[in-house]
Design a protein around this motif. Structure first.
Motif, PDB file in Angstrom:
ATOM      1  N   LEU A 143       0.862  -1.176   0.000  1.00 16.47           N
ATOM      2  CA  LEU A 143       0.000   0.000   0.000  1.00 16.47           C
ATOM      3  C   LEU A 143       0.895   1.220   0.000  1.00 16.47           C
ATOM      4  CD1 LEU A 143      -2.702   1.574   0.332  1.00 16.47           C
ATOM      5  CD2 LEU A 143      -2.333   1.387   2.813  1.00 16.47           C
ATOM      6  N   VAL A 144       0.762   2.067  -1.012  1.00 21.10           N
ATOM      7  CA  VAL A 144       1.434   3.364  -1.032  1.00 21.10           C
ATOM      8  C   VAL A 144       0.366   4.406  -0.707  1.00 21.10           C
ATOM      9  CG1 VAL A 144       2.704   5.041  -2.412  1.00 21.10           C
ATOM     10  CG2 VAL A 144       3.119   2.589  -2.736  1.00 21.10           C
ATOM     11  N   VAL A 145       0.499   5.059   0.443  1.00 19.23           N
ATOM     12  CA  VAL A 145      -0.512   6.016   0.898  1.00 19.23           C
ATOM     13  C   VAL A 145       0.171   7.352   1.161  1.00 19.23           C
ATOM     14  CG1 VAL A 145      -0.292   5.165   3.287  1.00 19.23           C
ATOM     15  CG2 VAL A 145      -2.320   6.466   2.600  1.00 19.23           C
ATOM     16  N   CYS A 146      -0.444   8.431   0.671  1.00 23.09           N
ATOM     17  CA  CYS A 146       0.218   9.729   0.751  1.00 23.09           C
ATOM     18  C   CYS A 146      -0.822  10.842   0.813  1.00 23.09           C
ATOM     19  CB  CYS A 146       1.114   9.910  -0.469  1.00 23.09           C
ATOM     20  SG  CYS A 146       2.267  11.294  -0.339  1.00 23.09           S
ATOM     21  N   TYR A 172      -2.273   2.376  -4.748  1.00 22.10           N
ATOM     22  CA  TYR A 172      -2.024   3.771  -4.390  1.00 22.10           C
ATOM     23  C   TYR A 172      -3.300   4.397  -3.836  1.00 22.10           C
ATOM     24  CZ  TYR A 172      -1.037   8.753  -4.849  1.00 22.10           C
ATOM     25  OH  TYR A 172      -0.877  10.088  -4.598  1.00 22.10           O
ATOM     26  N   VAL A 173      -3.183   5.037  -2.672  1.00 22.43           N
ATOM     27  CA  VAL A 173      -4.321   5.688  -2.025  1.00 22.43           C
ATOM     28  C   VAL A 173      -3.893   7.077  -1.565  1.00 22.43           C
ATOM     29  CG1 VAL A 173      -5.909   5.634  -0.062  1.00 22.43           C
ATOM     30  CG2 VAL A 173      -5.351   3.513  -1.270  1.00 22.43           C
ATOM     31  N   GLU A 174      -4.719   8.082  -1.838  1.00 16.64           N
ATOM     32  CA  GLU A 174      -4.488   9.429  -1.332  1.00 16.64           C
ATOM     33  C   GLU A 174      -5.374   9.690  -0.126  1.00 16.64           C
ATOM     34  OE1 GLU A 174      -2.941  12.322  -4.946  1.00 16.64           O
ATOM     35  OE2 GLU A 174      -5.007  12.482  -4.266  1.00 16.64           O
ATOM     36  N   VAL A 175      -4.815  10.399   0.847  1.00 16.44           N
ATOM     37  CA  VAL A 175      -5.564  10.857   2.010  1.00 16.44           C
ATOM     38  C   VAL A 175      -5.366  12.364   2.113  1.00 16.44           C
ATOM     39  CG1 VAL A 175      -5.400   8.661   3.247  1.00 16.44           C
ATOM     40  CG2 VAL A 175      -3.591  10.376   3.534  1.00 16.44           C
ATOM     41  N   PRO A 176      -6.194  13.060   2.877  1.00 20.68           N
ATOM     42  CA  PRO A 176      -6.051  14.513   2.975  1.00 20.68           C
ATOM     43  C   PRO A 176      -4.778  14.918   3.716  1.00 20.68           C
ATOM     44  CG  PRO A 176      -8.234  13.793   3.691  1.00 20.68           C
ATOM     45  CD  PRO A 176      -7.394  12.577   3.580  1.00 20.68           C
ATOM     46  N   GLY A 177      -4.177  16.030   3.261  1.00 20.39           N
ATOM     47  CA  GLY A 177      -3.128  16.624   4.067  1.00 20.39           C
ATOM     48  C   GLY A 177      -1.779  16.769   3.403  1.00 20.39           C
ATOM     49  N   THR A 178      -0.946  17.592   4.036  1.00 24.63           N
ATOM     50  CA  THR A 178       0.454  17.769   3.672  1.00 24.63           C
ATOM     51  C   THR A 178       1.263  16.633   4.291  1.00 24.63           C
ATOM     52  OG1 THR A 178       0.847  19.059   5.665  1.00 24.63           O
ATOM     53  CG2 THR A 178       0.150  20.267   3.688  1.00 24.63           C
ATOM     54  N   HIS A 179       2.583  16.721   4.143  1.00 24.64           N
ATOM     55  CA  HIS A 179       3.430  15.663   4.711  1.00 24.64           C
ATOM     56  C   HIS A 179       3.249  15.582   6.228  1.00 24.64           C
ATOM     57  CE1 HIS A 179       6.704  12.803   4.591  1.00 24.64           C
ATOM     58  NE2 HIS A 179       7.305  13.453   5.568  1.00 24.64           N
ATOM     59  N   MET A 180       3.375  16.704   6.902  1.00 22.76           N
ATOM     60  CA  MET A 180       3.235  16.696   8.359  1.00 22.76           C
ATOM     61  C   MET A 180       1.775  16.622   8.784  1.00 22.76           C
ATOM     62  SD  MET A 180       6.266  16.701   9.559  1.00 22.76           S
ATOM     63  CE  MET A 180       6.007  17.131  11.270  1.00 22.76           C
ATOM     64  N   GLY A 181       0.868  17.157   7.963  1.00 19.75           N
ATOM     65  CA  GLY A 181      -0.537  17.181   8.341  1.00 19.75           C
ATOM     66  C   GLY A 181      -1.247  15.870   8.163  1.00 19.75           C
ATOM     67  N   SER A 182      -0.882  15.097   7.141  1.00 21.86           N
ATOM     68  CA  SER A 182      -1.626  13.866   6.849  1.00 21.86           C
ATOM     69  C   SER A 182      -1.545  12.862   7.991  1.00 21.86           C
ATOM     70  CB  SER A 182      -1.110  13.227   5.558  1.00 21.86           C
ATOM     71  OG  SER A 182       0.263  12.871   5.669  1.00 21.86           O
ATOM     72  N   THR A 240      -1.601  13.456  11.061  1.00 23.40           N
ATOM     73  CA  THR A 240      -2.409  13.862  12.209  1.00 23.40           C
ATOM     74  C   THR A 240      -3.897  13.614  11.995  1.00 23.40           C
ATOM     75  OG1 THR A 240      -2.815  16.145  11.473  1.00 23.40           O
ATOM     76  CG2 THR A 240      -0.739  15.719  12.619  1.00 23.40           C
ATOM     77  N   LYS A 241      -4.275  13.151  10.818  1.00 22.09           N
ATOM     78  CA  LYS A 241      -5.689  12.973  10.497  1.00 22.09           C
ATOM     79  C   LYS A 241      -6.065  11.481  10.565  1.00 22.09           C
ATOM     80  CE  LYS A 241      -5.431  16.869   7.258  1.00 22.09           C
ATOM     81  NZ  LYS A 241      -6.124  17.841   8.108  1.00 22.09           N
ATOM     82  N   PRO A 242      -7.302  11.166  10.985  1.00 26.78           N
ATOM     83  CA  PRO A 242      -7.711   9.761  11.097  1.00 26.78           C
ATOM     84  C   PRO A 242      -7.735   9.038   9.763  1.00 26.78           C
ATOM     85  CG  PRO A 242      -9.591  11.224  11.406  1.00 26.78           C
ATOM     86  CD  PRO A 242      -8.373  12.090  11.404  1.00 26.78           C
ATOM     87  N   ASP A 243      -7.791   9.783   8.653  1.00 26.86           N
ATOM     88  CA  ASP A 243      -7.860   9.159   7.333  1.00 26.86           C
ATOM     89  C   ASP A 243      -6.666   8.237   7.075  1.00 26.86           C
ATOM     90  OD1 ASP A 243     -10.067  11.149   5.809  1.00 26.86           O
ATOM     91  OD2 ASP A 243      -8.851  12.089   7.363  1.00 26.86           O
ATOM     92  N   LEU A 244      -5.487   8.607   7.568  1.00 34.20           N
ATOM     93  CA  LEU A 244      -4.305   7.779   7.339  1.00 34.20           C
ATOM     94  C   LEU A 244      -4.464   6.414   7.992  1.00 34.20           C
ATOM     95  CD1 LEU A 244      -1.409   7.468   6.254  1.00 34.20           C
ATOM     96  CD2 LEU A 244      -0.606   8.358   8.463  1.00 34.20           C
ATOM     97  N   GLY A 245      -4.831   6.409   9.280  1.00 29.12           N
ATOM     98  CA  GLY A 245      -5.019   5.140   9.974  1.00 29.12           C
ATOM     99  C   GLY A 245      -6.131   4.309   9.369  1.00 29.12           C
ATOM    100  N   ARG A 246      -7.218   4.975   8.931  1.00 27.51           N
ATOM    101  CA  ARG A 246      -8.329   4.245   8.309  1.00 27.51           C
ATOM    102  C   ARG A 246      -7.893   3.604   6.996  1.00 27.51           C
ATOM    103  NH1 ARG A 246     -12.029   8.478  10.182  1.00 27.51           N
ATOM    104  NH2 ARG A 246     -11.764   9.554   8.186  1.00 27.51           N
TER     105      ARG A 246
END
Length: 257
Positions: free
Chosen positions: A198-201, A223-233, A235-241
């Motif tokens: 999984l490549v997630v960014c 490949y999956v995109e989640v909301p946010g910048t490098h440092m911001g992504s 901090t958001k639950p979308d990454l863990g989900r």
């Protein structure tokens, strides 16, 4: 959550944080961050543990609760890959998954491409082709942050990095030594990464180049995109989900060596 320490290949003590029970997933954090800052604080570890995983979160040397040795001999080439391999050996893992964000993703790919690590599945977060093949350019930014630490002013592009190092209490002498242990990766070696990846960014994250291009170079990547910048992504639950959804419920217990 439990925290313990183990001795790596060269006698350096590293911290390991555990949560959950079930199939092992080793998670590796980003540069000058920690397991607490990347995985625990935002609940990513718990989102995955709830699916039947034991989430094993290493603090790299010079990071978090791990030791920060200042002796140059504590920093051979690719020392972080060797630390992760030492953790896998210490735990006796024969069947496990591996994930990392930024530096953790880079370390994971180096380890798998070289044959030092052999997870069944791999998660690569916040990493693109430039962060692998052109690492020395990225490292030069952090070397400047360390070398000019007390003179970088507000408004300088490096100012945020200075503040982050301060907030994390990073030992700058040890950090400077660590930066020189990380070689560029020949992107042709990505052909060796044969397991599902999984490549997630973050959709605004270009710090390490193109994650989409990285996914295209891997034999079996999603490949999956989640909301946010490098440092911001992170901090958001979308990454863990996104990580939890890709992994799915754990299907089998790990085989121990």
């Amino acid at each position: 959550m439990t925290t313990e320490r183990f001795t790596s290949f060269d006698g350096i003590e590293l911290a390991l944080h555990r949560v959950g029970e079930g199939r092992p997933l080793v998670l590796l954090h980003g540069l000058f961050s920690s397991a607490q800052m990347n995985w625990i604080k935002w609940g990513h570890d718990r989102a995955i543990a709830e699916l039947g995983y034991e989430v094993l979160m290493l603090d790299f040397r010079v990071h978090g609760d791990s030791a920060s040795p200042r002796a140059p001999e504590a920093y051979p080439p690719n020392v972080l890959v060797r630390d992760v391999a030492a953790l896998v050996g210490h735990l006796g893992l024969g069947d496990y998954d591996l994930g990392g964000f930024s530096l953790g993703a880079r370390t994971s790919l180096h380890g798998v491409a070289s044959g030092a690590l052999a997870p069944q599945r791999l998660i690569v977060g916040g990493m693109g082709t430039a962060g692998l093949g052109e690492w020395q350019k990225r490292a030069a930014h952090f070397k400047r942050v360390i070398d000019e630490f007390d003179t970088i002013a507000r408004g300088d592009p490096a100012y945020f990095s200075v503040q982050f190092l301060k907030s994390q209490g990073v030992d700058r002498v040890a950090a400077r030594l660590l930066l020189d242990t990380m070689p560029d990766l020949d992107l042709a070696q990505l052909a060796n990464v044969a397991m599902p990846v999984l490549v997630v960014c973050g959709d605004e994250d270009c710090d390490n180049g193109s994650a989409e291009e990285l996914a295209a170079l891997l034999p079996d990547a999603t490949y999956v995109e989640v909301p946010g910048t490098h440092m911001g992504s992170v901090t958001k639950p979308d990454l863990g989900r996104a990580m939890a959804e890709w992994l799915g419920p754990a299907q089998s217990a790990a085989r121990r060596l």
